[in-house]
Design an enzyme around this catalytic site. Sequence first.
Site, PDB file in Angstrom:
ATOM      1  N   ASP A  37       0.818  -1.210   0.000  1.00  0.00           N
ATOM      2  CA  ASP A  37       0.000   0.000   0.000  1.00  0.00           C
ATOM      3  C   ASP A  37       0.859   1.270   0.000  1.00  0.00           C
ATOM      4  OD1 ASP A  37      -1.839   2.110   0.706  1.00  0.00           O
ATOM      5  OD2 ASP A  37      -3.194   0.566   1.471  1.00  0.00           O
ATOM      6  N   THR A  73      -7.042   4.158  -1.272  1.00  0.00           N
ATOM      7  CA  THR A  73      -6.765   2.725  -1.166  1.00  0.00           C
ATOM      8  C   THR A  73      -7.882   1.836  -1.704  1.00  0.00           C
ATOM      9  OG1 THR A  73      -5.380   3.141   0.750  1.00  0.00           O
ATOM     10  CG2 THR A  73      -6.209   0.890   0.485  1.00  0.00           C
ATOM     11  N   TYR A 154     -10.281  -9.201   7.812  1.00  0.00           N
ATOM     12  CA  TYR A 154      -9.221  -8.193   7.912  1.00  0.00           C
ATOM     13  C   TYR A 154      -8.728  -8.036   9.337  1.00  0.00           C
ATOM     14  CZ  TYR A 154      -6.329  -4.149   7.505  1.00  0.00           C
ATOM     15  OH  TYR A 154      -5.240  -3.306   7.560  1.00  0.00           O
ATOM     16  N   ASP A 191       2.461   2.743   3.182  1.00  0.00           N
ATOM     17  CA  ASP A 191       1.406   3.764   3.297  1.00  0.00           C
ATOM     18  C   ASP A 191       1.355   4.396   4.696  1.00  0.00           C
ATOM     19  OD1 ASP A 191      -1.192   4.976   2.138  1.00  0.00           O
ATOM     20  OD2 ASP A 191      -1.875   4.061   4.001  1.00  0.00           O
ATOM     21  N   HIS A 195       1.989   8.361   5.609  1.00  0.00           N
ATOM     22  CA  HIS A 195       1.026   9.271   6.250  1.00  0.00           C
ATOM     23  C   HIS A 195       1.631   9.916   7.496  1.00  0.00           C
ATOM     24  CE1 HIS A 195      -2.537   8.637   3.888  1.00  0.00           C
ATOM     25  NE2 HIS A 195      -2.521   7.323   4.047  1.00  0.00           N
ATOM     26  N   ASP A 239      -1.306   0.686  -4.841  1.00  0.00           N
ATOM     27  CA  ASP A 239      -2.563   1.358  -5.176  1.00  0.00           C
ATOM     28  C   ASP A 239      -2.398   2.842  -5.515  1.00  0.00           C
ATOM     29  OD1 ASP A 239      -1.764   1.775  -2.565  1.00  0.00           O
ATOM     30  OD2 ASP A 239      -3.772   1.580  -1.692  1.00  0.00           O
ATOM     31  N   HIS A 240      -1.420   3.493  -4.899  1.00  0.00           N
ATOM     32  CA  HIS A 240      -1.251   4.940  -5.082  1.00  0.00           C
ATOM     33  C   HIS A 240       0.083   5.364  -4.499  1.00  0.00           C
ATOM     34  CE1 HIS A 240      -1.978   5.209  -0.816  1.00  0.00           C
ATOM     35  NE2 HIS A 240      -3.055   4.457  -0.983  1.00  0.00           N
ATOM     36  N   HIS A 338      -2.758  11.124   0.151  1.00  0.00           N
ATOM     37  CA  HIS A 338      -3.009  10.751  -1.244  1.00  0.00           C
ATOM     38  C   HIS A 338      -4.508  10.842  -1.461  1.00  0.00           C
ATOM     39  CE1 HIS A 338      -4.496   6.874   0.264  1.00  0.00           C
ATOM     40  NE2 HIS A 338      -3.519   6.991   1.151  1.00  0.00           N
TER      41      HIS A 338
HETATM   42 ZN   LIG Z   1      -3.529   2.822   0.013  1.00  0.00          ZN
END
Ligand SMILES: [Zn+2]
Length: 456
Positions: A37, A73, A154, A191, A195, A239-240, A338
């Site tokens: 991620d 995401t 999850y 990710d 952040h 994803d980004h 993002h």
């Molecule tokens: Zn993500």
Amino acid sequence: MGMFPRMLLGFLWAVSAVAAENGTAPHAPPLLLVSFDGFRADYLQRFPMPNLKLLYSQGVLVDQLTNVFITKTFPNHYSLVTGLYAESHGILASSMYDPVTQKHFSLQNDSDPMWWSAAQPLWLTALDSGYKTAAAMWPGSDVTNRTPTHFFPYNRSVTFGQRLGNVTQWLMGDGKEPGAMFAALYWEEPDQSGHTFGPENTTAMAKVLKEVDDNIGLLMRELNRTGLWGRINLIVTSDHGMAQCSADRLIRLDDCLHPDNYTLVDLTPVAALIPNDSETAFISLSKCHPHMTAYMKKSIPDRLHYRNNVRIQPIILVADEGWTIVKQGNKLPRLGDHGYDNSLPSMHPFLVAAGPSFRRGFRMKSLQSVDVYPLMCRLLSVPAQPNNGSLVRAQCLLAGETCWDVSMVVGLVVGVLLLLSAITVLFRFMRSPRSSGSRPFQRLDILYDDDEPLVP
Ligand SMILES: [Zn+2]
């Protein structure tokens, strides 16, 4: 002249048809799709990543994947496994409101199948083709009423090694039953660190990217140990990307529009609003801040593919790269974020792939992330659901496939036309002296005649 291009076209079609048949051979290798991620494309240039480099030296590298708007995401992970833009698969943001069912979606409340049901992810399509499938924490894989053969609910505290151990087990099968044909594996980093620290914090990002690269090393060792290496196709992507944010780049919504005038569905970097009065709210919001663009739903640009869905609210606000929309105050929620415009390089992830179906040592500048789905369907020989992607560019990554690079096709067509023109001119030139006796040859004859008397 018309016949030659037609023959050439026929030949090209025949070549591509043979290539297509080769691609859909009955014994396709299993496919493992891994996402780290928030892996911004340029991390690969900025940080060492020795294991990832070793991996793509044996396969292919796509420098930048143009992902889908909004660059968050859930929308992007669902696009990777469906080949659809967010407006088509219905997972439009991390926070959504559905005006038809009047339901709310958030990362903590995402398990109602109605949110996910507009599209069929690859693990279900492959299931319908008679294969076993598996997913470890991939967004959406544990929330629908129909799941892959193997999956986890999850749980972010399950380590990468534990997820990987299960995935390799699922791919191998138990000796009696065949293994999974398609498996998807998700990991939360880099990710989270992006952040928390911001992508420009080189020390913090170097640390987490070393961990990510170690996980890629573990992945390669585990595939080697289990004998899966070389027998499966492996795609590693994300994803980004991530943009650096700052407390100096805040956009305060309350400064522009009183909170009584709208309902807020999502905040930053793409805000989604349901205004009480669209016209007056839009006028206030469109002159709110030079680094924020307001769109009425009907005017959202085509290129974003973010308009045709009831879950897109009447007004959206898009912050410029690195700007953060807040309600009020001076507090920056995250140093990295993002979700911004998907044309920004900072929002793009990369893609690496290796395995028996991929070329070796091949590098491509860019690809659309919606193209990954039809590529995976081709790899698995399963019929693709309707999607927004295309195989035209993606199949350049595959070994033994005809790669129709646009510039190559244009060059080929121009070359053939030039050759045909040259042949036509040559034919006319050769035929003309005998039939009509045109000037240049007559002059040659005259010269010849003039010379003759000199010969004794
Ligand atoms: Zn993500």
